[in-house]
Scaffold this motif. Structure first.
Motif, PDB file in Angstrom:
ATOM      1  N   PRO A 118      -8.813  -2.953  -2.149  1.00  0.00           N
ATOM      2  CA  PRO A 118      -7.430  -3.144  -2.123  1.00  0.00           C
ATOM      3  C   PRO A 118      -7.227  -2.974  -3.496  1.00  0.00           C
ATOM      4  O   PRO A 118      -7.622  -3.959  -4.288  1.00  0.00           O
ATOM      5  N   LYS A 119      -6.531  -1.808  -3.910  1.00  0.00           N
ATOM      6  CA  LYS A 119      -5.932  -1.832  -5.045  1.00  0.00           C
ATOM      7  C   LYS A 119      -4.667  -2.666  -4.978  1.00  0.00           C
ATOM      8  O   LYS A 119      -4.690  -3.166  -6.339  1.00  0.00           O
ATOM      9  N   GLU A 158       0.747  -1.795   0.179  1.00  0.00           N
ATOM     10  CA  GLU A 158       0.079  -0.083   0.046  1.00  0.00           C
ATOM     11  C   GLU A 158       0.669   1.234  -0.385  1.00  0.00           C
ATOM     12  O   GLU A 158       0.427   2.364  -0.679  1.00  0.00           O
ATOM     13  N   LEU A 159       2.173   0.945   0.465  1.00  0.00           N
ATOM     14  CA  LEU A 159       2.794   2.365  -0.007  1.00  0.00           C
ATOM     15  C   LEU A 159       3.572   2.356  -1.174  1.00  0.00           C
ATOM     16  O   LEU A 159       4.880   2.628  -1.059  1.00  0.00           O
ATOM     17  N   PHE A 160       3.056   2.348  -2.428  1.00  0.00           N
ATOM     18  CA  PHE A 160       3.990   1.980  -3.352  1.00  0.00           C
ATOM     19  C   PHE A 160       4.400   3.600  -3.739  1.00  0.00           C
ATOM     20  O   PHE A 160       5.288   3.028  -4.614  1.00  0.00           O
ATOM     21  N   GLN A 161       3.729   4.672  -3.296  1.00  0.00           N
ATOM     22  CA  GLN A 161       3.841   5.854  -3.874  1.00  0.00           C
ATOM     23  C   GLN A 161       5.568   6.560  -3.773  1.00  0.00           C
ATOM     24  O   GLN A 161       5.955   7.292  -3.926  1.00  0.00           O
ATOM     25  N   VAL A 162       5.116   6.247  -2.063  1.00  0.00           N
ATOM     26  CA  VAL A 162       6.842   6.079  -1.185  1.00  0.00           C
ATOM     27  C   VAL A 162       7.813   5.554  -2.406  1.00  0.00           C
ATOM     28  O   VAL A 162       9.416   5.877  -2.227  1.00  0.00           O
ATOM     29  N   GLY A 197      -9.391  -8.490  -5.349  1.00  0.00           N
ATOM     30  CA  GLY A 197      -9.211  -9.251  -3.759  1.00  0.00           C
ATOM     31  C   GLY A 197     -10.501  -8.706  -3.229  1.00  0.00           C
ATOM     32  O   GLY A 197     -10.749  -7.360  -3.625  1.00  0.00           O
ATOM     33  N   VAL A 198     -11.009  -9.090  -2.028  1.00  0.00           N
ATOM     34  CA  VAL A 198     -11.709  -8.501  -1.318  1.00  0.00           C
ATOM     35  C   VAL A 198     -11.653  -7.437  -0.052  1.00  0.00           C
ATOM     36  O   VAL A 198     -12.300  -6.474   0.481  1.00  0.00           O
ATOM     37  N   ILE A 199     -10.363  -8.209   0.758  1.00  0.00           N
ATOM     38  CA  ILE A 199     -10.765  -6.820   2.274  1.00  0.00           C
ATOM     39  C   ILE A 199      -8.214  -7.532   1.977  1.00  0.00           C
ATOM     40  O   ILE A 199      -8.156  -8.677   2.024  1.00  0.00           O
ATOM     41  N   ALA A 200      -7.828  -6.700   2.484  1.00  0.00           N
ATOM     42  CA  ALA A 200      -6.853  -6.492   2.772  1.00  0.00           C
ATOM     43  C   ALA A 200      -6.309  -5.468   3.639  1.00  0.00           C
ATOM     44  O   ALA A 200      -6.686  -4.613   4.448  1.00  0.00           O
ATOM     45  N   HIS A 233       2.291  -8.636   2.046  1.00  0.00           N
ATOM     46  CA  HIS A 233       0.836  -8.488   3.054  1.00  0.00           C
ATOM     47  C   HIS A 233      -0.565  -8.349   2.608  1.00  0.00           C
ATOM     48  O   HIS A 233      -0.867  -8.528   3.556  1.00  0.00           O
ATOM     49  N   ALA A 234      -0.998  -8.491   1.527  1.00  0.00           N
ATOM     50  CA  ALA A 234      -2.508  -8.391   1.588  1.00  0.00           C
ATOM     51  C   ALA A 234      -3.186  -9.398   1.121  1.00  0.00           C
ATOM     52  O   ALA A 234      -3.941  -9.686   1.027  1.00  0.00           O
ATOM     53  N   HIS A 235      -2.202 -10.715   1.402  1.00  0.00           N
ATOM     54  CA  HIS A 235      -3.184 -12.253   1.027  1.00  0.00           C
ATOM     55  C   HIS A 235      -3.500 -11.745  -0.226  1.00  0.00           C
ATOM     56  O   HIS A 235      -4.577 -13.103  -0.345  1.00  0.00           O
ATOM     57  N   GLY A 236      -3.875 -11.488  -1.220  1.00  0.00           N
ATOM     58  CA  GLY A 236      -4.558 -11.498  -2.303  1.00  0.00           C
ATOM     59  C   GLY A 236      -6.029 -11.229  -2.387  1.00  0.00           C
ATOM     60  O   GLY A 236      -6.353 -11.078  -2.716  1.00  0.00           O
TER      61      GLY A 236
END
Length: 284
Positions: free
Chosen positions: A242-243, A202-206, A232-235, A219-222
């Motif tokens: 989630p993106k 989720e810190l991609f822009q960093v 994916g439904v939730i992360a 981290h997102a477990h797909g």
């Protein structure tokens, strides 16, 4: 009488459907899928082309055969130059360091292992023991570190950041700024091809702002449960729909590959979301 027979048939049919669904869920939570990405960049020279990384994330103490042989055999098949482990090797709710070390020791026989922590390592009281045993087993702990990997006389700058959960200051400045500061503290040759190991997609822009070439994350477990054509439904840290849950994401020169991971944690099963071994091959 006819109605009773129809009801019996309906009940039996429903039971068969439920059993089939549970069998499919059981199988799909243990059947490892290999996903291969060819990463192209003008910054990848002929000498680096073909460099292969096996990427394992979010194992969460999941067992894949005796001695993790099902997972290890799949890693060995792709003949990686290195193995990247991007956090949550253990699960904080049922920590089994011995199980984690079985995987690391066997993986290290295939290729050098490079590891960064996840949020679950930050939660366990015996992380120091895990860290010590990782070092004894020969794993390269990359939290805040950089190593130059030489391949055919070319250099890859491989670096890693600890999960921001380890840093109390992240509560005040934000996890993104914590990771950004950690990246800025790492000095490396900007002319070399750079690869970052980080748990957090989720810190991609960093990572984009840091000008990195390639990031490997998990981290997102797909998204835990995956819906065809939606994802994916939730992360964690991303919420619903989630993106960043899987695949390759691009922005400018920066590419991020997100592993769907291998295991589960709070939600004990994955649906339409097989455990994933990611294979990355550099190409010019």
């Amino acid at each position: 009488m006819i109605i009773k027979k129809k009801n019996n048939v309906r009940i039996i049919g429903n039971l068969i459907a439920i059993i089939a669904f549970l069998a499919w869920v059981f199988w799909s939570n243990r059947a490892i899928q290999i996903t291969t990405y060819k990463v192209k960049s003008p910054r990848i020279s002929d000498n680096l082309s073909g460099f292969t990384i096996a990427h394992v994330s979010d194992l969460h103490n999941q067992k894949f055969g005796y001695g993790q042989r099902n997972l290890i055999s799949k890693i060995a098949i792709v003949k990686p130059h290195i193995i990247a482990v991007t956090g949550d090797l253990v699960d904080s709710r049922s920590t089994d360091i011995d199980m984690a070390m079985i995987f690391i020791k066997e993986a290290a026989k295939v290729a050098p292992v490079y590891y960064v922590t996840g949020n679950h390592e930050a939660r366990i009281e015996d992380y120091d023991e895990l860290k010590q045993r990782l070092e004894i087993a020969g794993a390269h702990i990359m939290d805040g570190q950089i190593e130059e990997i030489f391949h055919n006389d070319e250099i890859i700058s491989l670096m890693g950041v600890a999960d921001p959960s380890f840093t109390d200051i992240s509560v005040y400045v934000g996890e993104g700024e914590t990771v950004a500061n950690d990246i800025r503290s790492i000095s490396y040759d900007k002319d070399s091809y750079s690869i970052l190991l980080s748990h957090r997609p989720e810190l991609f822009q960093v990572y984009v702002s840091a000008g990195l070439d390639l990031v490997l994350a998990g981290h997102a477990h797909g998204g835990q449960f995956r819906i065809p054509f939606i994802g994916g439904v939730i992360a964690p840290n991303q919420g619903y729909l989630p993106k960043y849950t899987s695949g390759i994401i691009k922005d400018g020169k920066t590419k991020m590959i997100v592993s769907r991971g291998m295991g589960s944690s709070i939600i004990p099963m994955r649906i339409n979301n097989r455990p994933e071994l990611v294979v990355v091959r550099l190409s010019n």
